[in-house]
Design an enzyme around this catalytic site. Structure first.
Site, PDB file in Angstrom:
ATOM      1  N   SER A  41     -43.256  -9.130 -73.853  1.00  0.00           N
ATOM      2  CA  SER A  41     -41.844  -9.085 -73.473  1.00  0.00           C
ATOM      3  C   SER A  41     -41.615  -8.156 -72.293  1.00  0.00           C
ATOM      4  CB  SER A  41     -40.965  -8.659 -74.656  1.00  0.00           C
ATOM      5  OG  SER A  41     -40.638  -7.296 -74.601  1.00  0.00           O
ATOM      6  N   ILE A  42     -40.461  -8.334 -71.663  1.00  0.00           N
ATOM      7  CA  ILE A  42     -40.060  -7.511 -70.515  1.00  0.00           C
ATOM      8  C   ILE A  42     -39.856  -6.048 -70.908  1.00  0.00           C
ATOM      9  CG2 ILE A  42     -37.547  -7.856 -70.800  1.00  0.00           C
ATOM     10  CD1 ILE A  42     -37.515  -8.259 -67.662  1.00  0.00           C
ATOM     11  N   LYS A  43     -39.647  -5.800 -72.197  1.00  0.00           N
ATOM     12  CA  LYS A  43     -39.336  -4.441 -72.655  1.00  0.00           C
ATOM     13  C   LYS A  43     -40.511  -3.483 -72.510  1.00  0.00           C
ATOM     14  CE  LYS A  43     -35.140  -5.348 -74.387  1.00  0.00           C
ATOM     15  NZ  LYS A  43     -33.916  -4.697 -73.963  1.00  0.00           N
ATOM     16  N   ASP A  44     -41.728  -4.015 -72.312  1.00  0.00           N
ATOM     17  CA  ASP A  44     -42.877  -3.133 -72.082  1.00  0.00           C
ATOM     18  C   ASP A  44     -42.622  -2.227 -70.883  1.00  0.00           C
ATOM     19  OD1 ASP A  44     -44.060  -4.579 -74.089  1.00  0.00           O
ATOM     20  OD2 ASP A  44     -45.611  -5.489 -72.859  1.00  0.00           O
ATOM     21  N   ALA A  47     -40.104   0.596 -71.763  1.00  0.00           N
ATOM     22  CA  ALA A  47     -40.603   1.452 -72.856  1.00  0.00           C
ATOM     23  C   ALA A  47     -41.525   2.532 -72.293  1.00  0.00           C
ATOM     24  CB  ALA A  47     -41.331   0.605 -73.896  1.00  0.00           C
TER      25      ALA A  47
END
Length: 453
Positions: A41-44, A47
């Protein structure tokens, strides 16, 4: 060439032209496939950025515990980074999120606490409140707070924006993004508008969320807030990362359209993505009249379809919510193709001999058993044979003595796949209540008849 750890593989995700799902939409439509990040996901991106900023500022100390409220994807990025960097993780999430997301977080060694969805953010039971309380109680802990931590937006300003600008050779005219924390759209949009102020930034919202009305009127309307199914976008508060000055407009997409479009992306483009991608494409199609043939549109595909196997990619889940109808045979359509015959039943007080005679005369193998008109069990040829071999004197006994559990009940929207799985050695049929309240029976023969008919 090799990477020193998995975190170094984050970013530089591909841009892929969409060809089939956007038929009738003017322009070149490109999808930014963020599922190729190691956490899918793009959230890596954000984060790791939030952790690195916290390390530099001293908020996150060696051996500390990361505590965050997350729907799953940010948690995955944080958990992955925590493994490499030596931190523990505790995540709070809502009972709306897919089981796959929660299981994935636990697979990375995180502790996950599931909280109710349908409560105010200030409610002590909400996943926001629980994570804040844990931060106060757990020694040496740090809460990234992805909603208000501007490292979230900054990650996309530094990474996602430049990548898109370079990949489109500066030709991008529109960016379409589902908005949750607001980090992706605000950071990416800010960078792109600095490069070309004429680029349009479109945010995709959902019904039950406050973003669209707030952008258009400046009013935070609590009456707009209600529970919704779509994951990863929409909010019931205003995160600091949502930069309303960067976003040109919001478009709302229904839960149903988002869910069905998510499936269509997989079926028509071969790209296996999550719920927010379906919402983004649904919103883009709704806005197609604002586009011209020469436009170059980039749509962010945030996360991977594997996190939604029990939801958008499960036909029974869709049918239960009225999102999918009659694409496959259902109990309702099987009944419609069935001959209109009266269901044969026997009262519990009828004798075993009467059951034998009924089975013979009607040429059937199992019969529902009723008590005061309610179906309470069933009797089968095999049950009678087993009972009589043990005790031939049972012929005159009431069938209540040898009946077994009733056939499974299904509703009219139950798919043929589910019905077939319920029909086995123990159950040669299922029962269903039709629209008039009448109980009907569906046998294996009825299923075969419906398929071949």
């Amino acid at each position: 060439m090799w990477y020193n750890n998995i975190l170094e593989t984050i970013g530089n995700t591909p841009l892929v032209k969409l060809n089939t799902i956007i038929k009738g939409v003017p322009g070149t439509i490109l999808a930014k496939i963020e599922t190729t990040n190691p956490g899918n996901s793009i959230k890596d991106r954000m984060a790791v950025k939030m952790i690195e900023d916290a390390e530099k500022s001293g908020k996150l100390k060696p051996g500390g515990t990361i505590i965050e409220g997350t729907s799953g994807n940010t948690g995955m990025g944080l958990a992955m980074a925590a493994i490499i960097k030596g931190y523990k993780c505790i995540f709070t999430t809502t009972d709306k999120q897919s089981k796959e997301k929660v299981d994935a977080l636990r697979a990375f060694g995180a502790e996950v606490i599931v909280c109710p969805t349908n409560v105010e953010p200030e409610d002590p039971r909400s996943y926001y409140s629980v994570s804040s309380r844990l931060e106060r109680e757990v020694p040496n802990s740090w809460k990234p707070n992805q909603y208000d931590n501007l490292a979230n937006s900054q990650a996309h300003y530094e990474q996602t924006g430049p990548e898109i600008w370079e990949q489109t050779e500066g030709k991008i005219t529109h960016l379409v993004v589902g908005v949750g924390t607001g980090g992706t759209i605000s950071g990416t949009g800010k960078y792109l508008k600095e490069k070309n102020p004429n680029i349009k930034i479109w945010g995709i919202d959902t019904y039950g969320s406050v973003f669209k009305k707030y952008k258009e009127t400046g009013i935070f309307d609590k009456d707009e807030i209600y529970p919704y199914i779509t994951e990863g976008i929409g909010e019931d508060f205003l995160p600091a990362n949502v930069n309303f000055d960067v976003i040109d407009l919001f478009e709302k997409v229904t839960d149903k359209d988002a869910a069905l479009m998510t499936r269509d992306i997989a079926r028509k483009e071969g790209i296996f993505v999550g719920n927010s991608a379906g919402a983004a494409i649904g919103g883009l199609i709704q806005l197609k009249d604002k586009l011209k043939p020469e436009d170059v549109v980039v749509v962010i595909f945030h996360d991977h379809g594997s996190r939604y196997m029990g939801k958008m990619y499960n036909e029974d889940w869709l049918r239960e919510r009225g999102f999918l109808q009659d694409e496959k045979l259902t109990a309702k359509s099987i009944l419609a193709k069935k001959e209109n015959t009266e269901i044969v039943t026997l009262d519990t007080q009828k004798s075993v001999l009467e059951a034998i005679n009924t089975i013979k005369s009607m040429n059937i193998s199992q019969i529902p058993v009723t008590q005061q008109g309610m179906i309470v069990g069933k009797i089968a040829e095999s049950d009678i044979l087993s009972a009589l071999l043990e005790n031939p004197g049972l012929k005159s006994a009431p069938i209540s003595e040898i009946m077994t559990a009733t056939f499974p009940f299904v509703d009219l929207n139950t798919s043929i796949d589910k019905i077939s799985s319920l029909i086995n050695k123990e159950n040669s049929a299922v029962l269903v209540e039709d629209e008039t309240g009448k109980i009907e029976i569906i046998t294996q023969y009825d299923i075969i008849n419906a398929i071949s008919g």
